[in-house]
Write an enzyme that holds these catalytic residues in place. Sequence first.
Site, PDB file in Angstrom:
ATOM      1  N   TYR A  42       0.837  -1.197   0.000  1.00 37.40           N
ATOM      2  CA  TYR A  42       0.000   0.000   0.000  1.00 37.40           C
ATOM      3  C   TYR A  42       0.883   1.262   0.000  1.00 37.40           C
ATOM      4  CZ  TYR A  42      -4.322  -2.539   1.447  1.00 37.40           C
ATOM      5  OH  TYR A  42      -5.427  -3.353   1.533  1.00 37.40           O
ATOM      6  N   CYS A  73      -2.171  -1.239   9.469  1.00 36.16           N
ATOM      7  CA  CYS A  73      -1.293  -0.667   8.436  1.00 36.16           C
ATOM      8  C   CYS A  73      -1.178   0.848   8.624  1.00 36.16           C
ATOM      9  CB  CYS A  73      -1.892  -0.982   7.074  1.00 36.16           C
ATOM     10  SG  CYS A  73      -0.960  -0.307   5.703  1.00 36.16           S
ATOM     11  N   GLU A 152      11.097  -8.472   5.311  1.00 34.07           N
ATOM     12  CA  GLU A 152      10.442  -9.687   4.806  1.00 34.07           C
ATOM     13  C   GLU A 152      11.468 -10.719   4.337  1.00 34.07           C
ATOM     14  OE1 GLU A 152       7.095  -9.157   2.230  1.00 34.07           O
ATOM     15  OE2 GLU A 152       6.191  -7.673   3.571  1.00 34.07           O
ATOM     16  N   CYS A 184       5.715   2.274  10.607  1.00 33.49           N
ATOM     17  CA  CYS A 184       5.415   1.267   9.580  1.00 33.49           C
ATOM     18  C   CYS A 184       5.395  -0.091  10.268  1.00 33.49           C
ATOM     19  CB  CYS A 184       6.479   1.297   8.491  1.00 33.49           C
ATOM     20  SG  CYS A 184       6.307  -0.019   7.265  1.00 33.49           S
ATOM     21  N   HIS A 186       6.472  -2.929   9.561  1.00 35.96           N
ATOM     22  CA  HIS A 186       7.671  -3.780   9.498  1.00 35.96           C
ATOM     23  C   HIS A 186       8.827  -3.297  10.379  1.00 35.96           C
ATOM     24  CE1 HIS A 186       5.448  -5.030   6.003  1.00 35.96           C
ATOM     25  NE2 HIS A 186       6.344  -5.930   5.663  1.00 35.96           N
TER      26      HIS A 186
END
Length: 265
Positions: A42, A73, A152, A184, A186
């Site tokens: 996104y 998110c 990731e 964020c 992550h």
Amino acid sequence: MPERAIGVFDSGVGGLTVLKEMLRLLPGEELVYLGDTARVPYGTKSPHTVLRYAVEAASFLVDQRVKMLVVACNTASSVSLKALEERFNLPVVGVIEPGARKAVTLTRNGRVGVIGTEGTVASAAYTRAIHALAPDVEVYSAACPLFVPLAEEGWAEHPVAHLAAKEYLAPLVERGIDTLVLGCTHYPLLKNTLRQVLGEGITLVDSAEETSRSVAEMLACRDLPRPNPPGQTRFFVTDIPTRFVRVGGSFLGCPLDSVSQVSID
Ligand code: DGL
């Protein structure tokens, strides 16, 4: 109503950092997690597109009869909270305000850094949220797009992540920030790297942790805590689950057993 699940959505796997904190703090709750893996990321998309995705993700969760929506998110939170609140008659918790609130309480010199996706930084949502609480605080933001694939890939502490962090954070360090909001999903995985690059003088604010506290507060003040623990968690994704299961297991710190694929658009 308190018996119902809490719906959590994210663009993909990253929101599991928020879910992990919720599982820790609210083990009695039923959770339904939706990762929009067919349309991730996104963070590089326009506000208009992200808003449409967020409404579709929230509609799916509302159809699961949830009692509350958590927008895990940051990019989606930065553009959709008001619209979701207006459209669905449910409490909605996003990740921006909790992180902003914590940063305002922590800063000593009134200089706060915010890092996030391009979309989150362009929206200036954190800046607005911080200024709504403390108009005099100076906010300096930087987009760190490489952090998402690094996390990731399992490279959060790899030398490449150190190098990227040094480059991205140098302008914020130059401004003399004493607090940095990890804006964020992550970025909590990069905490060790960020601490090493920034040193002891800069405090990190984990939006995922702060958000789970806000969810707990919201449940308490609306009389919504679930009376019959323990709760279970169900996972849904919009693309085949293979990658979500693999990467998500390392984000969550435990295996993801039942993940179902659904269509939401
Ligand atoms: N979940 C997104 C966020 O917190 C990061 C990944 C993406 O760009 O979709 O902003």
